[in-house]
Design an enzyme around this catalytic site. Structure first.
Site, mmCIF file in Angstrom:
data_model
loop_
_atom_site.group_PDB
_atom_site.id
_atom_site.type_symbol
_atom_site.label_atom_id
_atom_site.label_comp_id
_atom_site.label_asym_id
_atom_site.label_seq_id
_atom_site.Cartn_x
_atom_site.Cartn_y
_atom_site.Cartn_z
ATOM 1 N N GLU A 173 0.807 -1.212 0.000
ATOM 2 C CA GLU A 173 0.000 0.000 0.000
ATOM 3 C C GLU A 173 0.844 1.269 0.000
ATOM 4 O O GLU A 173 0.366 2.354 0.318
ATOM 5 C CB GLU A 173 -0.943 -0.012 1.202
ATOM 6 C CG GLU A 173 -1.896 -1.196 1.224
ATOM 7 C CD GLU A 173 -3.176 -0.963 0.440
ATOM 8 O OE1 GLU A 173 -3.728 0.135 0.516
ATOM 9 O OE2 GLU A 173 -3.620 -1.906 -0.252
ATOM 10 N N HIS A 249 -4.250 1.850 7.617
ATOM 11 C CA HIS A 249 -2.839 2.057 7.273
ATOM 12 C C HIS A 249 -2.098 2.564 8.500
ATOM 13 O O HIS A 249 -2.701 3.196 9.380
ATOM 14 C CB HIS A 249 -2.669 3.100 6.155
ATOM 15 C CG HIS A 249 -3.117 2.637 4.809
ATOM 16 N ND1 HIS A 249 -3.834 3.441 3.956
ATOM 17 C CD2 HIS A 249 -2.946 1.467 4.168
ATOM 18 C CE1 HIS A 249 -4.094 2.782 2.835
ATOM 19 N NE2 HIS A 249 -3.561 1.585 2.938
ATOM 20 N N CYS A 369 -2.464 11.473 3.769
ATOM 21 C CA CYS A 369 -2.874 10.593 2.667
ATOM 22 C C CYS A 369 -2.661 11.257 1.315
ATOM 23 O O CYS A 369 -2.408 10.590 0.321
ATOM 24 C CB CYS A 369 -4.351 10.213 2.799
ATOM 25 S SG CYS A 369 -4.705 8.910 3.991
#
Length: 446
Positions: A173, A249, A369
């Site tokens: 990711e 995450h 992000c």
């Protein structure tokens, strides 16, 4: 001189709330809400401009072409573009929403980046994330690689790697599960890879409710590809209990910058042992500051709601550190109180600045992000495509571009409208010229 350059994702014209990300509480809770792509893109540009104005190097990461028609055609929806959209909307609206997703705006998931000072060949290394946990993100890697190559084209300075194999054993990711700790951006550093589970070792227990998106094997593979010395990479498991509470995450529960690691006291498995390993592995000469937020001050629920740890932690030109936080942090009493306490405590974080990123936050992505961090020395920075760097003129150009092309409302019903596709593709065709990106998009027209 070495700079940390943040490349923020520019929100795409099809930004919508589809609730596609299982395990992301904000994404699920706002599913089917009406989105405002224009507001979202302008909010992001305002943050980029603000970072530029305080003296930081700021870059722009272009959105992907959406809707992506290739996956729809591959699974049997045929005909003209309009017919494909009509059939998909009727027979598989969830798949259609996935193919419209503007999730590439969260460039912390775009790739993992290692600076040249850490890599044995002296190059900046990029590995695009495969994002194989979610279908709507798994269709991103090829375009991401194309964009990175268009932005960092000089092979003398930059090395690009294909995304890892698209099997769950190598779930990757990107930088959302990776941070770098060092005395400065130009010093050799310790690269901290955080994983949720193992693809091959069943003795490593992962979460039970939500998926662990990053595997140990993926993190180890990236360290090899980036030619990192064993002493400069450490692999720590994320606490599976917090993954099951919506911490999908690591950057939702921890963030690092230079010699500071800012984390929740439930961020890692066996927290005390994990932090001891990080302290022992740190290779800098300065003291490593670990700012550990106790649960009694900020619960995991408050951390997820406010995205406190999905703030950017940056070093200002003055040398002071600033927390770039979403407005939700100021509105949460527990989080706001802790930030006030932290700024008065003995640690390098001395300032905070709040930003309105509501359109992104409602879909599950905060300030951290939205950005991909790339440490570049003077020569490497000069080798970057200059058109993707923020400036006064670029901000004006891109703001005008957004106002010209973006809608101020997108509903689920709009996804069946072929004119939204036409508007989106026309906008990105113009953007490739504004950012000098060449032929990075395959629009798959019929």
């Amino acid at each position: 001189m070495t700079y940390e350059v943040n490349f923020d994702g520019l929100v795409g014209p099809t930004h919508n709330y589809a609730g596609l990300s299982y395990g992301n509480v904000a994404s699920l809770s706002n599913a089917t809400s009406v989105s405002n792509p224009k507001e979202a893109a302008l909010q992001g540009l305002e943050k980029m401009k603000a970072m530029h104005d305080i003296g930081l190097k700021q870059g722009i990461f272009a959105p992907h072409a959406r809707p992506s028609l290739a996956p729809l055609r591959r699974v049997g929806f045929s005909g003209t573009d309009a017919q494909v959209l009509e059939k998909a909307y009727k027979h598989d609206p969830i798949l259609l929403r996935a193919c419209y997703s503007a999730s590439a705006m969260w460039t912390a998931n775009a790739a993992t980046v290692s600076p040249s000072i850490d890599s044995s060949d002296g190059k900046v290394h990029f590995t695009s994330a495969n994002l194989n946990c979610k279908f709507h993100r798994s269709i991103e890697p090829e375009t991401t690689t194309n964009l990175l190559r268009a932005m960092f084209a000089n092979a003398q300075y930059f090395a690009h790697h294909q995304h890892l194999p698209e099997q769950p054993f190598f779930g990757d990711e990107g930088a959302a599960n990776h941070t770098r700790l060092a005395d400065s951006h130009g010093s050799k550093g310790l690269q901290l890879f955080v994983y949720g589970s193992s693809g091959f070792n069943s003795d490593i227990k992962g979460p039970t409710k939500y998926p662990a998106r990053q595997t140990l094997e993926a993190s180890q593979a990236i360290a090899r590809l980036h030619q990192l010395d064993d002493k400069q990479a450490i692999f720590i498991q994320q606490n599976p209990n917090v993954i099951d509470q919506g911490v999908f995450h690591n950057d939702v529960i921890a963030v690092g910058n230079e010699n500071v690691l800012f984390c929740h006291d439930q961020a890692f498995i066996d927290q005390t042992s994990s932090l001891t390993k990080i302290r022992q592995a740190y290779i800098g000469e300065k003291p490593l500051h670990i700012v550990e937020v106790p649960t009694h001050a900020v619960s995991v629920e408050d951390a997820v709601k406010s995205y406190l740890f999905n703030s950017q932690l940056i070093t200002l030109p003055s040398g002071e550190m600033m927390l770039v936080a979403p407005e939700e942090c100021a509105k949460n009493d527990n989080v706001a109180a802790y930030i006030e306490y932290m700024l008065g405590a003995k640690n390098p974080i001395s300032q905070v600045r709040f930003f309105d990123l509501r359109q992104s936050m409602q879909n599950g992505g905060g300030p951290a992000c939205l950005r991909l961090r790339v440490a570049l020395n003077e020569a490497e920075l000069k080798a970057v495509n200059p058109e993707v760097m923020m400036s006064e003129d670029k901000f004006i150009q891109l703001s005008a571009w957004v106002n010209k092309h973006y809608r101020d409302k997108v509903t689920e019903q709009d996804l069946a409208d072929p004119s939204l596709l036409q508007e989106s593709y026309a906008a990105l065709d113009e953007l490739t010229q504004l950012l000098n990106l060449g032929s990075v998009y395959d629009f798959q027209r019929a």
